[in-house]
Design a protein around this motif. Sequence first.
Motif, PDB file in Angstrom:
ATOM      1  N   GLN A 171      47.186  35.628  34.424  1.00  0.00           N
ATOM      2  CA  GLN A 171      47.513  35.028  35.722  1.00  0.00           C
ATOM      3  C   GLN A 171      47.509  36.097  36.822  1.00  0.00           C
ATOM      4  O   GLN A 171      47.026  35.863  37.928  1.00  0.00           O
ATOM      5  N   ARG A 172      48.022  37.277  36.469  1.00  0.00           N
ATOM      6  CA  ARG A 172      48.050  38.362  37.460  1.00  0.00           C
ATOM      7  C   ARG A 172      46.631  38.782  37.851  1.00  0.00           C
ATOM      8  O   ARG A 172      46.351  39.046  39.018  1.00  0.00           O
ATOM      9  N   GLN A 173      45.727  38.821  36.874  1.00  0.00           N
ATOM     10  CA  GLN A 173      44.364  39.210  37.215  1.00  0.00           C
ATOM     11  C   GLN A 173      43.700  38.133  38.069  1.00  0.00           C
ATOM     12  O   GLN A 173      42.901  38.440  38.943  1.00  0.00           O
ATOM     13  N   ARG A 174      44.086  36.856  37.831  1.00  0.00           N
ATOM     14  CA  ARG A 174      43.542  35.792  38.686  1.00  0.00           C
ATOM     15  C   ARG A 174      44.048  35.956  40.119  1.00  0.00           C
ATOM     16  O   ARG A 174      43.327  35.713  41.074  1.00  0.00           O
ATOM     17  N   VAL A 175      45.325  36.369  40.249  1.00  0.00           N
ATOM     18  CA  VAL A 175      45.881  36.604  41.591  1.00  0.00           C
ATOM     19  C   VAL A 175      45.102  37.738  42.274  1.00  0.00           C
ATOM     20  O   VAL A 175      44.754  37.656  43.452  1.00  0.00           O
ATOM     21  N   ALA A 176      44.789  38.784  41.492  1.00  0.00           N
ATOM     22  CA  ALA A 176      44.042  39.912  42.057  1.00  0.00           C
ATOM     23  C   ALA A 176      42.654  39.457  42.524  1.00  0.00           C
ATOM     24  O   ALA A 176      42.173  39.872  43.582  1.00  0.00           O
TER      25      ALA A 176
ATOM     26  N   LEU B  21      43.518  29.548  46.416  1.00  0.00           N
ATOM     27  CA  LEU B  21      44.502  29.308  45.354  1.00  0.00           C
ATOM     28  C   LEU B  21      44.090  28.105  44.512  1.00  0.00           C
ATOM     29  O   LEU B  21      44.256  28.095  43.290  1.00  0.00           O
ATOM     30  N   ARG B  22      43.519  27.096  45.172  1.00  0.00           N
ATOM     31  CA  ARG B  22      43.048  25.922  44.414  1.00  0.00           C
ATOM     32  C   ARG B  22      41.843  26.304  43.550  1.00  0.00           C
ATOM     33  O   ARG B  22      41.783  25.971  42.378  1.00  0.00           O
ATOM     34  N   ASP B  23      40.883  27.046  44.157  1.00  0.00           N
ATOM     35  CA  ASP B  23      39.679  27.443  43.412  1.00  0.00           C
ATOM     36  C   ASP B  23      40.004  28.275  42.179  1.00  0.00           C
ATOM     37  O   ASP B  23      39.289  28.243  41.183  1.00  0.00           O
ATOM     38  N   THR B  24      41.069  29.058  42.276  1.00  0.00           N
ATOM     39  CA  THR B  24      41.396  29.957  41.154  1.00  0.00           C
ATOM     40  C   THR B  24      42.514  29.385  40.270  1.00  0.00           C
ATOM     41  O   THR B  24      43.094  30.112  39.457  1.00  0.00           O
TER      42      THR B  24
ATOM     43  N   PHE C 280      45.550  45.550  38.231  1.00  0.00           N
ATOM     44  CA  PHE C 280      45.801  44.462  39.191  1.00  0.00           C
ATOM     45  C   PHE C 280      46.267  44.953  40.571  1.00  0.00           C
ATOM     46  O   PHE C 280      45.926  44.362  41.579  1.00  0.00           O
ATOM     47  N   ALA C 281      47.110  46.000  40.606  1.00  0.00           N
ATOM     48  CA  ALA C 281      47.605  46.576  41.868  1.00  0.00           C
ATOM     49  C   ALA C 281      48.194  45.527  42.809  1.00  0.00           C
ATOM     50  O   ALA C 281      47.927  45.515  44.002  1.00  0.00           O
ATOM     51  N   LEU C 282      49.039  44.651  42.235  1.00  0.00           N
ATOM     52  CA  LEU C 282      49.707  43.637  43.061  1.00  0.00           C
ATOM     53  C   LEU C 282      51.061  44.177  43.496  1.00  0.00           C
ATOM     54  O   LEU C 282      51.598  45.092  42.882  1.00  0.00           O
ATOM     55  N   VAL C 283      51.610  43.575  44.554  1.00  0.00           N
ATOM     56  CA  VAL C 283      52.959  43.960  44.978  1.00  0.00           C
ATOM     57  C   VAL C 283      53.939  43.061  44.214  1.00  0.00           C
ATOM     58  O   VAL C 283      54.052  41.865  44.498  1.00  0.00           O
ATOM     59  N   ASP C 284      54.606  43.666  43.228  1.00  0.00           N
ATOM     60  CA  ASP C 284      55.376  42.895  42.242  1.00  0.00           C
ATOM     61  C   ASP C 284      56.403  41.915  42.803  1.00  0.00           C
ATOM     62  O   ASP C 284      56.576  40.836  42.294  1.00  0.00           O
ATOM     63  N   ARG C 285      57.121  42.322  43.816  1.00  0.00           N
ATOM     64  CA  ARG C 285      58.220  41.468  44.278  1.00  0.00           C
ATOM     65  C   ARG C 285      57.743  40.337  45.193  1.00  0.00           C
ATOM     66  O   ARG C 285      58.543  39.500  45.594  1.00  0.00           O
ATOM     67  N   LEU C 286      56.468  40.344  45.557  1.00  0.00           N
ATOM     68  CA  LEU C 286      55.969  39.276  46.422  1.00  0.00           C
ATOM     69  C   LEU C 286      55.432  38.126  45.561  1.00  0.00           C
ATOM     70  O   LEU C 286      55.102  38.310  44.396  1.00  0.00           O
TER      71      LEU C 286
ATOM     72  N   THR D 115      52.808  34.904  44.543  1.00  0.00           N
ATOM     73  CA  THR D 115      51.357  34.769  44.421  1.00  0.00           C
ATOM     74  C   THR D 115      50.746  34.556  45.800  1.00  0.00           C
ATOM     75  O   THR D 115      49.777  35.208  46.187  1.00  0.00           O
ATOM     76  N   TYR D 116      51.352  33.637  46.557  1.00  0.00           N
ATOM     77  CA  TYR D 116      50.829  33.301  47.889  1.00  0.00           C
ATOM     78  C   TYR D 116      50.795  34.536  48.782  1.00  0.00           C
ATOM     79  O   TYR D 116      49.783  34.824  49.431  1.00  0.00           O
ATOM     80  N   GLN D 117      51.912  35.279  48.801  1.00  0.00           N
ATOM     81  CA  GLN D 117      51.992  36.460  49.667  1.00  0.00           C
ATOM     82  C   GLN D 117      50.987  37.531  49.247  1.00  0.00           C
ATOM     83  O   GLN D 117      50.380  38.185  50.093  1.00  0.00           O
ATOM     84  N   ASN D 118      50.809  37.689  47.925  1.00  0.00           N
ATOM     85  CA  ASN D 118      49.838  38.671  47.452  1.00  0.00           C
ATOM     86  C   ASN D 118      48.414  38.290  47.853  1.00  0.00           C
ATOM     87  O   ASN D 118      47.619  39.149  48.221  1.00  0.00           O
ATOM     88  N   VAL D 119      48.112  36.987  47.757  1.00  0.00           N
ATOM     89  CA  VAL D 119      46.770  36.550  48.136  1.00  0.00           C
ATOM     90  C   VAL D 119      46.602  36.703  49.658  1.00  0.00           C
ATOM     91  O   VAL D 119      45.542  37.134  50.141  1.00  0.00           O
ATOM     92  N   MET D 120      47.675  36.407  50.392  1.00  0.00           N
ATOM     93  CA  MET D 120      47.629  36.575  51.856  1.00  0.00           C
ATOM     94  C   MET D 120      47.389  38.044  52.225  1.00  0.00           C
ATOM     95  O   MET D 120      46.775  38.340  53.249  1.00  0.00           O
ATOM     96  N   ASN D 121      47.856  38.971  51.385  1.00  0.00           N
ATOM     97  CA  ASN D 121      47.606  40.397  51.634  1.00  0.00           C
ATOM     98  C   ASN D 121      46.115  40.699  51.740  1.00  0.00           C
ATOM     99  O   ASN D 121      45.705  41.641  52.409  1.00  0.00           O
TER     100      ASN D 121
END
Lengths: 256, 247
Positions: free
Chosen positions: A151-156, A131-134, A89-95, A97-103
């Motif tokens: 959920q994390r993979q959906r964020v990715a 965010l709505r689509d996913t 997933f390589a997400l930034v853990d402390r951020l 969902t919104y902030q990660n998608v904004m990245n």
Amino acid sequence: MTTALTLSGISHDFNGEVSLSDINLSMESGECLALIGPSGAGKSTLLTLLDGRLKGWSGTASVLKKTLDANKPPQRNTRADTGFIFQDFALVDRLTTYQNVMNGRLGRTKNWASVFGHFSTQDHMIVGSILRDTNLAELADRRVDQLSGGQRQRVAIARCLAQEPKLILADEPVSNLDPALAEKVLQLLTGEARKRGIGVVFTSHQPELSQRFADRIVGLRDGRIQFDQPTHEVSEGTIEKLYFGSSTEPGLRVVK
Amino acid sequence: MHRTVTWLVVVGAIAWAALTADVEMAKFAKAGPRLWDFLSRMVPPDFTIWQDMLRGLAETLQIAILGTLFAVILSVFFGVLASETLMQPYIWRSTRALLAAIRAIPLILVAMLMVGAVGLGPLPGILAITFHATGMLSKFYAEAIDNVAAGPITALQSAGASRQQQLRYGIWPQMAPVILRDTVFRFELNLRESLVLGVVGAGGIGLYIQTYVRSFQYEKAATATLTVIILVLLSELANGYLKKRVT
């Protein structure tokens, strides 16, 4: 249809060990291609090359009509054109969902404005709509380290879509998920890509999922393409040989 | 064989310390009444000196706050130099050796040297705290930099993020809680340490305790000691609260 990528005579080795050998491959934009093969076949290496992050390879490679340089990473906007989904997933853990998608928007925004936290209304609208689509709108304010694997993979995936890529590369996108969830996530990924007319190349350990979601399957083994066929032409026997047979066995090399 | 040698060394060290140190067990017997006398002279504490206590407390806090601030500024610089991921081995290795040497010098010795160099008052305290805390914080900061997960940074780079954006949205969010936690922890240590710096003339409430004890004003020394206990408890509470907030 235009060509999304063309690889010709690509070879690469890690400390003398061959990881890719004489790879010739092309793909139309909007196509969904699965790279399958046993561990160490060169699937991830090939994806990393397509993302412009692999160094020291030989041959010629062109992705989205831009020629890749074996010694220099692509420019910022070229990198933004190719979306990459990571196995872990390589997400930034402390951020959140919104902030990660904004990245995902970072390659499309003004550099210093975004560094100081300013994103345009358009950026916020794109993130909101993705965010709505996913189906992540309700989790927008949750920190991603509090989410489940699915959920994390959906964020990715959402982060990748926010990038507005012209090609999506996904490295084992469902290998950390259970079978039911894996199917849902692949459905989301390929569905959203199709809706947007974006080509997808994904690697997988699970041939049956590749057969369900890809238009075309490329079998890799020992860094070589063993077969490259439309999904409906790939037989069980071909896949079995790819995983369990010898790469020199006759009849296995069916290259389109 | 190794174990036997280890045990022999341990037993030898204990025997040497116990037999050669000038410990007269007879003194224990006399210690009780003396301690009782000392404690009874501390009761009741003299609270009329509350204004002096506030002044001493303020000075101690100033030493801790400014010492921490200067240490943070220096530690950002030395932390980057000591980072394995950012620097060449010869740079980070020599920086880490220098930081280890700084940490090895006891604070009280640094404070005495500073008092000798710049005179009495809070300034030598601030300098001593800055020097000592930099040795520890720089190491913590370097570790925070080195422990940043590479995956999310690669993801941002792949998405087209610039170096500055990667730093702001990939590296900083991972480092911030660690840096904040370490800095708060170091501030609490600095506060405790600045309490005793007064003993060597480096300002703060410790100077009052030293003065009262030397002039046999035990009831005032009791008030100063109580003030210190309250301050340490409050700083522990604040630290615990902040730790919960930043995880």
